[in-house]
Design a protein around this motif. Structure first.
Motif, mmCIF file in Angstrom:
data_model
loop_
_atom_site.group_PDB
_atom_site.id
_atom_site.type_symbol
_atom_site.label_atom_id
_atom_site.label_comp_id
_atom_site.label_asym_id
_atom_site.label_seq_id
_atom_site.Cartn_x
_atom_site.Cartn_y
_atom_site.Cartn_z
ATOM 1 N N TRP A 111 0.849 -1.117 0.001
ATOM 2 C CA TRP A 111 0.050 0.147 -0.002
ATOM 3 C C TRP A 111 0.824 1.250 -0.010
ATOM 4 O O TRP A 111 0.485 2.202 -0.821
ATOM 5 N N ARG A 112 2.013 1.302 0.770
ATOM 6 C CA ARG A 112 2.968 2.187 0.552
ATOM 7 C C ARG A 112 3.269 2.452 -0.978
ATOM 8 O O ARG A 112 3.433 3.867 -1.298
ATOM 9 N N ASP A 113 3.844 1.433 -1.667
ATOM 10 C CA ASP A 113 4.249 1.806 -2.663
ATOM 11 C C ASP A 113 3.160 2.067 -3.684
ATOM 12 O O ASP A 113 3.342 3.011 -4.781
ATOM 13 N N TYR A 114 1.898 1.837 -3.703
ATOM 14 C CA TYR A 114 0.726 2.143 -4.248
ATOM 15 C C TYR A 114 0.412 3.694 -4.047
ATOM 16 O O TYR A 114 0.151 4.550 -4.837
ATOM 17 N N ALA A 115 0.569 4.188 -2.842
ATOM 18 C CA ALA A 115 0.420 5.317 -2.667
ATOM 19 C C ALA A 115 1.552 6.354 -3.014
ATOM 20 O O ALA A 115 1.266 7.258 -3.486
ATOM 21 N N VAL A 132 -4.015 5.833 5.324
ATOM 22 C CA VAL A 132 -4.301 6.285 6.621
ATOM 23 C C VAL A 132 -4.822 4.745 7.595
ATOM 24 O O VAL A 132 -4.513 4.554 8.738
ATOM 25 N N PRO A 133 -5.490 3.746 6.803
ATOM 26 C CA PRO A 133 -5.709 2.573 7.741
ATOM 27 C C PRO A 133 -4.476 1.843 8.073
ATOM 28 O O PRO A 133 -4.545 0.912 8.756
ATOM 29 N N ARG A 136 -0.368 2.635 11.489
ATOM 30 C CA ARG A 136 0.364 2.032 12.632
ATOM 31 C C ARG A 136 1.479 1.007 12.219
ATOM 32 O O ARG A 136 2.276 0.522 13.089
ATOM 33 N N ASP A 137 1.799 0.867 10.977
ATOM 34 C CA ASP A 137 3.076 0.198 10.486
ATOM 35 C C ASP A 137 4.058 1.418 10.375
ATOM 36 O O ASP A 137 3.859 2.527 9.556
ATOM 37 N N ARG A 138 5.056 1.332 10.802
ATOM 38 C CA ARG A 138 6.117 2.379 10.983
ATOM 39 C C ARG A 138 6.682 2.696 9.473
ATOM 40 O O ARG A 138 7.121 3.950 9.305
ATOM 41 N N TRP A 139 6.928 1.623 8.899
ATOM 42 C CA TRP A 139 7.357 2.041 7.414
ATOM 43 C C TRP A 139 6.271 2.700 6.651
ATOM 44 O O TRP A 139 6.588 3.547 5.726
ATOM 45 N N VAL A 140 5.102 2.560 6.761
ATOM 46 C CA VAL A 140 3.928 3.066 6.072
ATOM 47 C C VAL A 140 3.911 4.482 6.576
ATOM 48 O O VAL A 140 3.999 5.599 5.615
ATOM 49 N N LEU A 141 3.931 4.772 7.850
ATOM 50 C CA LEU A 141 3.988 5.964 8.505
ATOM 51 C C LEU A 141 5.175 7.103 7.838
ATOM 52 O O LEU A 141 4.996 8.288 7.519
ATOM 53 N N LEU A 142 6.372 6.322 7.896
ATOM 54 C CA LEU A 142 7.565 7.255 7.407
ATOM 55 C C LEU A 142 7.479 7.303 5.794
ATOM 56 O O LEU A 142 7.929 8.403 5.580
ATOM 57 N N GLY A 143 6.747 6.481 5.265
ATOM 58 C CA GLY A 143 6.595 6.666 3.769
ATOM 59 C C GLY A 143 5.442 7.918 3.442
ATOM 60 O O GLY A 143 5.943 8.575 2.641
ATOM 61 N N LEU A 144 4.746 7.829 4.432
ATOM 62 C CA LEU A 144 3.755 9.083 4.105
ATOM 63 C C LEU A 144 4.595 10.381 4.400
ATOM 64 O O LEU A 144 4.288 11.221 3.657
ATOM 65 N N GLY A 152 2.262 19.904 -0.943
ATOM 66 C CA GLY A 152 1.407 21.174 -0.408
ATOM 67 C C GLY A 152 0.343 20.630 0.414
ATOM 68 O O GLY A 152 -0.957 21.131 0.320
ATOM 69 N N ARG A 153 0.505 19.396 1.115
ATOM 70 C CA ARG A 153 -0.613 18.899 1.712
ATOM 71 C C ARG A 153 -0.175 18.672 3.208
ATOM 72 O O ARG A 153 -0.584 17.618 4.005
ATOM 73 N N ASP A 154 0.860 19.481 3.972
ATOM 74 C CA ASP A 154 1.444 19.083 5.098
ATOM 75 C C ASP A 154 0.230 19.423 6.329
ATOM 76 O O ASP A 154 0.261 18.374 7.142
ATOM 77 N N LYS A 155 -0.548 20.292 6.073
ATOM 78 C CA LYS A 155 -1.890 20.405 7.071
ATOM 79 C C LYS A 155 -2.503 19.144 7.098
ATOM 80 O O LYS A 155 -2.793 18.857 8.205
ATOM 81 N N ARG A 156 -2.869 18.502 5.887
ATOM 82 C CA ARG A 156 -3.664 17.161 6.007
ATOM 83 C C ARG A 156 -2.825 15.959 6.714
ATOM 84 O O ARG A 156 -3.397 15.356 7.611
ATOM 85 N N VAL A 157 -1.446 15.881 6.171
ATOM 86 C CA VAL A 157 -0.672 15.033 6.937
ATOM 87 C C VAL A 157 -0.436 15.148 8.353
ATOM 88 O O VAL A 157 -0.776 14.259 9.202
ATOM 89 N N LEU A 158 -0.502 16.495 8.753
ATOM 90 C CA LEU A 158 -0.356 16.675 10.324
ATOM 91 C C LEU A 158 -1.834 16.142 11.090
ATOM 92 O O LEU A 158 -1.732 15.734 12.234
ATOM 93 N N GLU A 159 -2.926 16.384 10.230
ATOM 94 C CA GLU A 159 -4.092 15.820 10.785
ATOM 95 C C GLU A 159 -4.199 14.345 11.026
ATOM 96 O O GLU A 159 -4.764 14.064 12.135
ATOM 97 N N VAL A 160 -3.739 13.542 10.131
ATOM 98 C CA VAL A 160 -3.770 12.292 10.358
ATOM 99 C C VAL A 160 -2.741 11.719 11.327
ATOM 100 O O VAL A 160 -2.835 10.607 11.904
ATOM 101 N N LEU A 161 -1.342 12.432 11.495
ATOM 102 C CA LEU A 161 -0.426 12.071 12.166
ATOM 103 C C LEU A 161 -0.706 12.408 13.711
ATOM 104 O O LEU A 161 -0.489 11.617 14.664
#
Length: 465
Positions: A111-115, A132-133, A136-144, A152-161
Motif C-alpha cells: 500500500w505504501r508503494d501504491y500511495a 490512513v488505515p 500503525r505500520d512504521r514504514w507506512v508512516l515514514l513513507g507518508l 502542499g499537503r502538510d496540513k492534512r498530513v499533520l491531521e492524520v499524524l
C-alpha cells in the motif's frame, strides 16, 4: 519467475552483485545486463538494465525487461515496474499494476508503494487516504511523511499524524503503542518543513525531556533539528546535560560549520578529561582530521591502539587516514603494537588491513612477499589477497589466471571485477555462478558449519532455515 529465488537474491545479495552491475553499466555494458536479466533471471541485472534504458529514454525496452519480474507479483518488482510505466507516461497501467487491491494483498509495504505511485500521478489526497488505515505500520508512516514532502499537503498530513502521536505520548509503553515512536519525529519533520519550526522544537523537545522514544532515540533527530535551524544554545544545553552521548557529535559539527572549531575541540577535550562514557575520542579524532591536523588526530586516540576491547580506535583511524590518501602514515600505525594486541588481532584483522594499505600505497609486491613468507595455513583468503595485490601492481592477467583456479562466489566476484575493468562484460557475468549454484553453495557451507555430532534431524532443520 521463482519468487523465492528473487527474494533470496535480494536478501543475500545473490546473483550479480549490485556494485558489479553498477560498474558494468558505467563502462557501457548495458546490453549485457539486458541479456542477463532475461536469461539468468538475475534481479540486480534487471534493475541495472532498467536504470540504463530509462536514462536513455528507452522506456518500452525497460518495461520489456521488468515485466516478467513484475508479473510474479513480487513487491520489489511490482514497484520497479510501476516506476517504469510512470516514467513512460503509462499512468493508468502503472496504477493498475501497483494497486494491491487488485492482487488481494494486505501488506503495508504494497500500500505504501501504491500511495507513492498515486503521488507521482498527482493524486496526493488519494495517496493519503490509501495510507490512513495502515499508519500503525512504521514504514507506512515514514513513507507518508517522505512522499508528501513538497506536495502542499502538510496540513492534512499533520491531521492524520496527530491522533497517533497523542496516543503514543499518553502511554508509550502500552502494548500495540510502543512501536509507534517514529510518529514523534515524523510529526516534527512535517512541522519543520511547513515553517512551524518553533512548534516542532517545542513538541519534540518535550518528548525528549520526558524520554518518550523507542529503540532508536528520538533525541538524535531532535539534535539534528536544532542544528539545522541554528539553535546552538539549545543544542549546547543537550550536549552538556542529559543527552551528551547523543548530542555531542551534532553539536561539534554545528560549531564547526559556524567557524567555531576551537570551541568544539575544547568541549570534546573537556569531556575526555572528565572520563565521560562515550566515543568522544573518535569524534575529536575526526574533527582534527577534517582540519588537516593528522598528527594531532593520531595523538588524540593512540592511547587506545593496544586496547583489547571495543574502545580500540586503531582500525577506524586507519580507515580515516586511508580516505585522506595517507596510506603510509596509516601503515606506520600497524607497526610497534604490543605483543598482547598482536596475539589477539594480527591474524584476525591487522595483517589484512596492512596488506590492503600496502596495495593502495603502491607497495603491492612488498605485501605479496610478506604473505608468501608466512605458512599457507596462517593466512585467510591467501590466494584472493595475492590476486588483488597483483591487480594493484598492474599484473591483471596474472591475477585473472590465479582467480580462475579458485572455487566459490567470492573468487568469482573478484574475477568478474577484473574482467569488467577490461570491458569483458559478457565473460564477467558468465564467471559468476547463477542463483541456483549460489544457493547450493550456501546450503553446502551451512551444512559444513553444522556440528557433526548433532542429530540428523536437527542438522536438517538448521540447513533449511
Amino acid at each position: 519467475m521463482n519468487v523465492d529465488d528473487l527474494q533470496w537474491q535480494l536478501s543475500h545479495l545473490g546473483g550479480v552483485l549490485p556494485r558489479l552491475v553498477d560498474e558494468i553499466l558505467e563502462r557501457g555494458g548495458l546490453e549485457t545486463l539486458v541479456k542477463a536479466a532475461r536469461e539468468r533471471e538475475d534481479w540486480f541485472c534487471a534493475v541495472g538494465a532498467v536504470r540504463g534504458l530509462c536514462t536513455v529514454g528507452e522506456f518500452g525496452r525497460a518495461w520489456t525487461v521488468v515485466e516478467p519480474f513484475a508479473a510474479s507479483g513480487w513487491q520489489p518488482a511490482v514497484r520497479a515496474g510501476a516506476d517504469v510505466l510512470l516514467r513512460w507516461n503509462r499512468v493508468e497501467q502503472a496504477l493498475e499494476l501497483a494497486d494491491p487491491g487488485r492482487r488481494g494483498q494486505e501488506g503495508g509495504d504494497a500500500w505504501r508503494d501504491y500511495a507513492a505511485a498515486l503521488v507521482r500521478a498527482g493524486r496526493v489526497d488519494d495517496a493519503i487516504g490509501v495510507l490512513v488505515p495502515y499508519l500503525r505500520d512504521r514504514w507506512v508512516l515514514l513513507g507518508l511523511v517522505e512522499m508528501t514532502d513538497g506536495q502542499g499537503r502538510d496540513k492534512r498530513v499533520l491531521e492524520v499524524l496527530a491522533p497517533i502521536a497523542e496516543e503514543f505520548r499518553r502511554d508509550p509503553e502500552r502494548r500495540g503503542v510502543r512501536d509507534l515512536w517514529d510518529v514523534l519525529a515524523g510529526q516534527a519533520r512535517v512541522l519543520e518543513r511547513s515553517g512551524r519550526v518553533d512548534e516542532a522544537i517545542r513538541l519534540l523537545g518535550a518528548d525528549v525531556a520526558a524520554r518518550r522514544y523507542g529503540p532508536e532515540n528520538n533525541a538524535e533527530f531532535y539534535t539534528e533539528l536544532l542544528a539545522r535551524n541554528g539553535r546552538i544554545e539549545e543544542l549546547r544545553d543537550l550536549a552538556t546535560g542529559t543527552q551528551t552521548s547523543t548530542a555531542a557529535a551534532p553539536y561539534v559539527k554545528a560549531l564547526e560549520n559556524l567557524g567555531r572549531a576551537g570551541e568544539a575541540e575544547a568541549y570534546l577535550r573537556d569531556l575526555i578529561a572528565a572520563k565521560y562514557p562515550g566515543w568522544y575520542d573518535s569524534v575529536l579524532m575526526e574533527l582534527l582530521m577534517r582540519q588537516g591536523r593528522f598528527d594531532e588526530a593520531i595523538a588524540a586516540v593512540e592511547h587506545t591502539f593496544d586496547d583489547l576491547y571495543d574502545g580500540n580506535l586503531l582500525q577506524s583511524t586507519l580507515i580515516v587516514l586511508a580516505e585522506q590518501g595517507l596510506h603510509d602514515k596509516a601503515l606506520d600505525l600497524t607497526e610497534g603494537r604490543s605483543p598482547e594486541f598482536l596475539a589477539e588481532n594480527e591474524a584476525y584483522w591487522l595483517r589484512s588491513n596492512r596488506w590492503w594499505l600496502m596495495g593502495e600505497a603502491g607497495r603491492a609486491r612488498e605485501a605479496i612477499e610478506e604473505i608468501e613468507a608466512l605458512p599457507t595455513g596462517e593466512v585467510d583468503d591467501r590466494e584472493l589477497t595475492i590476486a588483488w595485490l597483483l591487480a594493484q601492481e598492474g599484473c591483471v592477467e596474472q591475477a585473472i589466471a590465479r582467480l580462475r583456479r579458485l572455487p566459490g562466489k567470492q573468487a568469482a566476484n573478484d574475477l568478474a571485477e577484473l574482467l569488467i575493468g577490461q570491458t569483458r562484460f559478457a565473460e564477467a557475468v558468465a564467471v559468476i555462478p547463477d542463483v541456483a549454484a549460489q544457493r547450493e553453495e550456501e546450503r553446502r557451507l551451512r551444512t559444513d558449519w553444522t556440528d557433526p555430532t548433532e542429530p540428523t534431524e536437527q542438522k536438517e532443520t538448521a540447513s533449511s532455515d
